[in-house]
Write a protein that holds these residues in place. Sequence first.
Motif, PDB file in Angstrom:
ATOM      1  N   VAL A   3       9.730  -3.345  -8.872  1.00 46.84           N
ATOM      2  CA  VAL A   3       8.659  -2.713 -10.175  1.00 46.84           C
ATOM      3  C   VAL A   3       7.142  -2.734  -9.292  1.00 46.84           C
ATOM      4  O   VAL A   3       6.543  -3.498  -8.539  1.00 46.84           O
ATOM      5  CB  VAL A   3       8.702  -3.797 -11.322  1.00 46.84           C
ATOM      6  CG1 VAL A   3       8.321  -3.046 -12.256  1.00 46.84           C
ATOM      7  CG2 VAL A   3       9.889  -3.926 -11.870  1.00 46.84           C
ATOM      8  N   LEU A   4       7.467  -1.570  -9.409  1.00 47.58           N
ATOM      9  CA  LEU A   4       4.966  -1.084  -8.569  1.00 47.58           C
ATOM     10  C   LEU A   4       4.436  -1.167  -9.527  1.00 47.58           C
ATOM     11  O   LEU A   4       4.752  -0.163 -11.083  1.00 47.58           O
ATOM     12  CB  LEU A   4       5.907   0.039  -8.292  1.00 47.58           C
ATOM     13  CG  LEU A   4       4.696   1.089  -7.396  1.00 47.58           C
ATOM     14  CD1 LEU A   4       3.715  -0.001  -6.422  1.00 47.58           C
ATOM     15  CD2 LEU A   4       4.754   1.955  -7.568  1.00 47.58           C
ATOM     16  N   THR A   5       3.583  -2.008  -9.839  1.00 50.83           N
ATOM     17  CA  THR A   5       2.646  -1.875 -10.295  1.00 50.83           C
ATOM     18  C   THR A   5       1.566  -0.924  -9.636  1.00 50.83           C
ATOM     19  O   THR A   5       0.425  -0.949 -10.916  1.00 50.83           O
ATOM     20  CB  THR A   5       2.007  -3.537 -10.676  1.00 50.83           C
ATOM     21  OG1 THR A   5       2.090  -4.539  -9.754  1.00 50.83           O
ATOM     22  CG2 THR A   5       2.766  -4.589 -11.388  1.00 50.83           C
ATOM     23  N   GLY A   6       1.546  -1.225  -8.693  1.00 49.04           N
ATOM     24  CA  GLY A   6       0.478  -0.635  -7.894  1.00 49.04           C
ATOM     25  C   GLY A   6      -0.756  -1.585  -7.344  1.00 49.04           C
ATOM     26  O   GLY A   6      -1.739  -0.885  -7.524  1.00 49.04           O
ATOM     27  N   GLU A   7      -0.544  -2.864  -8.576  1.00 49.14           N
ATOM     28  CA  GLU A   7      -1.882  -3.392  -8.372  1.00 49.14           C
ATOM     29  C   GLU A   7      -2.213  -3.719  -7.145  1.00 49.14           C
ATOM     30  O   GLU A   7      -3.691  -3.579  -6.513  1.00 49.14           O
ATOM     31  CB  GLU A   7      -1.544  -5.112  -8.879  1.00 49.14           C
ATOM     32  CG  GLU A   7      -2.431  -6.021  -9.271  1.00 49.14           C
ATOM     33  CD  GLU A   7      -2.468  -7.083 -10.134  1.00 49.14           C
ATOM     34  OE1 GLU A   7      -2.775  -7.955  -9.357  1.00 49.14           O
ATOM     35  OE2 GLU A   7      -1.687  -7.113 -10.812  1.00 49.14           O
ATOM     36  N   MET A   8      -1.893  -3.955  -5.955  1.00 46.03           N
ATOM     37  CA  MET A   8      -2.493  -4.611  -5.288  1.00 46.03           C
ATOM     38  C   MET A   8      -2.384  -3.455  -4.028  1.00 46.03           C
ATOM     39  O   MET A   8      -3.762  -3.403  -3.457  1.00 46.03           O
ATOM     40  CB  MET A   8      -1.443  -5.235  -4.423  1.00 46.03           C
ATOM     41  CG  MET A   8      -0.470  -6.634  -4.718  1.00 46.03           C
ATOM     42  SD  MET A   8      -1.837  -8.302  -4.459  1.00 46.03           S
ATOM     43  CE  MET A   8      -2.314  -7.417  -2.931  1.00 46.03           C
ATOM     44  N   ILE A   9      -2.509  -2.218  -4.245  1.00 44.95           N
ATOM     45  CA  ILE A   9      -3.026  -1.305  -3.643  1.00 44.95           C
ATOM     46  C   ILE A   9      -4.025  -0.481  -3.952  1.00 44.95           C
ATOM     47  O   ILE A   9      -5.134  -0.321  -3.546  1.00 44.95           O
ATOM     48  CB  ILE A   9      -1.389   0.090  -4.134  1.00 44.95           C
ATOM     49  CG1 ILE A   9       0.219  -0.068  -3.077  1.00 44.95           C
ATOM     50  CG2 ILE A   9      -2.350   1.572  -3.837  1.00 44.95           C
ATOM     51  CD1 ILE A   9       0.776   0.997  -3.555  1.00 44.95           C
ATOM     52  N   LEU A  10      -4.211  -1.111  -5.280  1.00 45.44           N
ATOM     53  CA  LEU A  10      -5.715  -0.612  -6.021  1.00 45.44           C
ATOM     54  C   LEU A  10      -6.540  -1.831  -5.349  1.00 45.44           C
ATOM     55  O   LEU A  10      -7.697  -0.725  -4.974  1.00 45.44           O
ATOM     56  CB  LEU A  10      -5.238  -0.143  -7.656  1.00 45.44           C
ATOM     57  CG  LEU A  10      -4.374   1.009  -7.853  1.00 45.44           C
ATOM     58  CD1 LEU A  10      -4.552   1.179  -9.473  1.00 45.44           C
ATOM     59  CD2 LEU A  10      -5.279   2.173  -7.519  1.00 45.44           C
ATOM     60  N   GLU A  11      -6.427  -2.008  -5.658  1.00 43.30           N
ATOM     61  CA  GLU A  11      -7.062  -4.072  -4.542  1.00 43.30           C
ATOM     62  C   GLU A  11      -7.578  -3.555  -3.386  1.00 43.30           C
ATOM     63  O   GLU A  11      -8.720  -3.771  -3.542  1.00 43.30           O
ATOM     64  CB  GLU A  11      -6.731  -5.203  -5.194  1.00 43.30           C
ATOM     65  CG  GLU A  11      -7.732  -6.719  -5.482  1.00 43.30           C
ATOM     66  CD  GLU A  11      -7.090  -7.961  -5.416  1.00 43.30           C
ATOM     67  OE1 GLU A  11      -7.661  -8.509  -5.041  1.00 43.30           O
ATOM     68  OE2 GLU A  11      -5.798  -7.340  -5.851  1.00 43.30           O
TER      69      GLU A  11
END
Length: 192
Positions: A3-11
């Motif tokens: 499940v990709l939340t993208g949270e780490m990418i954006l952080e």
Amino acid sequence: MVVLTGEMILEFLETLENHIRELRTSIDMESVGKLIESIVSSRSIFIMGAGRSGFVAKSFAMRLMHLGYNVYVVGETTTPKIKKDDLLITISGSGETSSVVNITMKAKSMVGSKIAVITSSPNSSLAKMSDVVVVIKGKVKTEKDDRISKLAPLGTMFELTSMIFLDALVAELLNIKGLTEDNLKEKHAILE
């Protein structure tokens, strides 16, 4: 299923953005000026780094070649002997990478070449033996910072920031030499 939340990418992107903004205000332009003068006045430029810093070094060497400089990557089979009128640019976050330190020592003591280092560690072995030291803040492998370690492990922040800084340096050299992108294209590889 992942499940990709993208949270780490954006952080990560936000952290890198802040890191670059900090570099813009902390970079010592006097040291950068000395590096530019060393590049412009050298007969040949030798560049080296180990690991991912080595990839940054090779990218910078390519751009210097595009700008018309006589440039070599240390360790390549076609790299000639360094001489006194030459410049060795080393890239090392820690400034303690043994292979880079040993080769730099040889260039300094045996040949008397000018030495420049791009590093996060202004008190490192490489910095102490260099004529020009440009400090690029970045978490080096030995530092403990849980947030950065999770987002950008090991030397990632140093490597990315060094790459961005060196591309900015290329833009400055392009301007100093009065060249355009078309001039660089004349030296761009076609055998790829």
